[in-house]
Design an enzyme around this catalytic site. Structure first.
Site, short mmCIF file in Angstrom:
data_model
loop_
_atom_site.label_atom_id
_atom_site.label_comp_id
_atom_site.label_asym_id
_atom_site.label_seq_id
_atom_site.Cartn_x
_atom_site.Cartn_y
_atom_site.Cartn_z
N ASP A 79 0.83 -1.22 0.00
CA ASP A 79 0.00 0.00 0.00
C ASP A 79 0.86 1.26 0.00
O ASP A 79 2.02 1.25 0.42
CB ASP A 79 -0.96 0.01 1.20
N GLU A 140 0.12 -1.32 5.61
CA GLU A 140 1.22 -1.00 6.53
C GLU A 140 1.09 0.44 6.99
O GLU A 140 1.31 0.76 8.15
CB GLU A 140 2.57 -1.22 5.83
ZN LIG Z 1 6.77 2.16 4.12
#
Ligand SMILES: [Zn+2]
Length: 384
Positions: A79, A140
């Site tokens: 992401d 993340e």
């Molecule tokens: Zn990162």
């Protein structure tokens, strides 16, 4: 031999794929095909369902030719932060930037592309190696929600390398902070600001007092705190009834983290009580800190691999969390590796093409170094 052109083309292709947090399906499907083409066993967990995204963490496993060697993990997240729709990467004088008003997404595609290129290189050269696990995580950004909700039983590695930080290739992060999110709602009492201010309790004034009597910013070399957002009040002629504040505390030392969070909560509670207001405070531990010793096996072999790749090994701490925080917590000693990404989370984000190449070289050298070890090797103790 690393195919530099193929690596650059891979990075460009991945950068162009929209992959905002919780919306990683498109890139995940492409990466799963890439990993299958590398003869890896590819699976996806259910993290997406838990966090409300459209995709889970992608796991891939490659059986090695050296069953005695430890299983090594390479990981990067799929992401990217906003603005990340319609990214067009541009290479000029060796530097890759975005064409315009978006980020580049080197955070963290400068981790993904070199991992893939290194695996291709290893297979093309028939290099002997142990088992290799790859994890491309989701979500993340914004709190490590992908690794937090990962299928832990699928984590088979003995040691891990998370390619997800700035600093030139050769940068090895051995310590990272833990983080608490503190959500505060202060409830005062509304009244007419002109006719009846005496009967009101301004939640804004209470919040201001609390915040101004708190230590924020850098507390010490391993501890920080921040007031992230504040919203409240309805109009100038109304004493503000309600304020919502979100804050964070971070420290690489868990006792300091807990002390700081408690201090921040106490300050809010105290100021609220003095004013006759009330508060709801929610504390969420986003992740724990980790600390690996410079003399641990993973640190030493990282340095050895960096040297073999012609890079200078630099050990250091970081102020940010990464999936390594969770891998360490799940019992897989993991360091964070610099990919050369610069100015992450801004539209000026960039990376030297040379650094993509050096990162891929480093991954190959890590695979070589780990191949020479036996599973029985002692990994450094993880302190949290
Ligand atoms: Zn990162």
């Amino acid at each position: 031999m690393i195919n530099r052109e193929r690596l650059l083309a891979e990075f460009f292709e991945l950068a162009r794929i929209d992959s905002p947090t919780k919306n990683e399906r498109q890139i995940a499907d492409i990466l799963k095909k890439r990993l299958e083409n590398l003869n890896m066993i590819v699976t996806e967990d259910q993290a997406g369902v838990v966090i409300g995204g459209n995709c889970g963490n992608v796991f891939a496993y490659l059986q090695g030719t050296l069953p005695e060697a430890p299983v090594v993990l390479f990981s990067a997240h799929m992401d990217t932060v906003d603005p990340c729709i319609g990214i067009e990467p541009v290479l000029q004088n060796g530097l890759i930037t975005s064409a315009g008003s978006t980020i580049l997404g080197a955070d963290d595609k400068s981790g993904i592309a070199p991992i893939l290129e290194a695996l291709r290189t290893v297979q093309e050269s028939n290099m002997p190696h142990g088992d290799i696990q790859v994890i491309f995580s989701v979500a993340e950004e914004g709190g490590l929600n992908g690794s937090k909700n990962m299928s832990k039983t699928w984590l088979k590695a003995d040691l891990g390398f998370v390619l997800d930080t700035g600093g030139q290739p050769g940068t090895i992060i051995l310590e990272a902070p833990g983080q608490d999110r503190i959500n505060v709602t202060i409830k005062g009492k509304a009244s007419h600001a002109g006719a009846d201010p005496e009967n009101g309790i301004s939640a804004i004034v209470v919040a201001a007092k609390a915040i101004s009597s708190m230590h924020t910013g850098r507390i010490d070399e391993e501890t920080t705190s921040n007031i992230g957002t504040i919203k409240g009040g309805r109009a100038t002629n109304i004493v503000a009834e309600r304020v919502e504040i979100t804050c964070e505390s971070r420290s690489r030392n868990i006792e300091k983290l807990e002390r700081l969070t408690a201090q921040m909560c106490n300050t809010f509670n105290q100021c609220v009580a003095e004013a006759g207001a009330s508060a709801e405070i929610e504390v969420l531990r986003l992740y724990d800190p980790f600390k690996l010793d410079e003399l641990s096996q993973i640190a030493q072999l990282s340095a050895q691999a960096a040297q073999a790749a012609g890079l200078t090994a630099i050990f250091g701490p970081t102020g940010g969390g990464s999936d390594a925080n969770y891998y360490n917590r799940y019992g897989v000693p993991s360091v964070v590796v610099g990919t050369g990404m610069q100015k992450s989370h801004t539209t000026e984000e960039c990376i030297e093409e040379e650094d993509l190449y050096n990162t891929a070289k480093l991954v190959v050298e890590i695979i070589k170094t780990v191949a020479n070890l036996k599973t029985s090797f002692l990994v450094g103790e993880v302190k949290v």
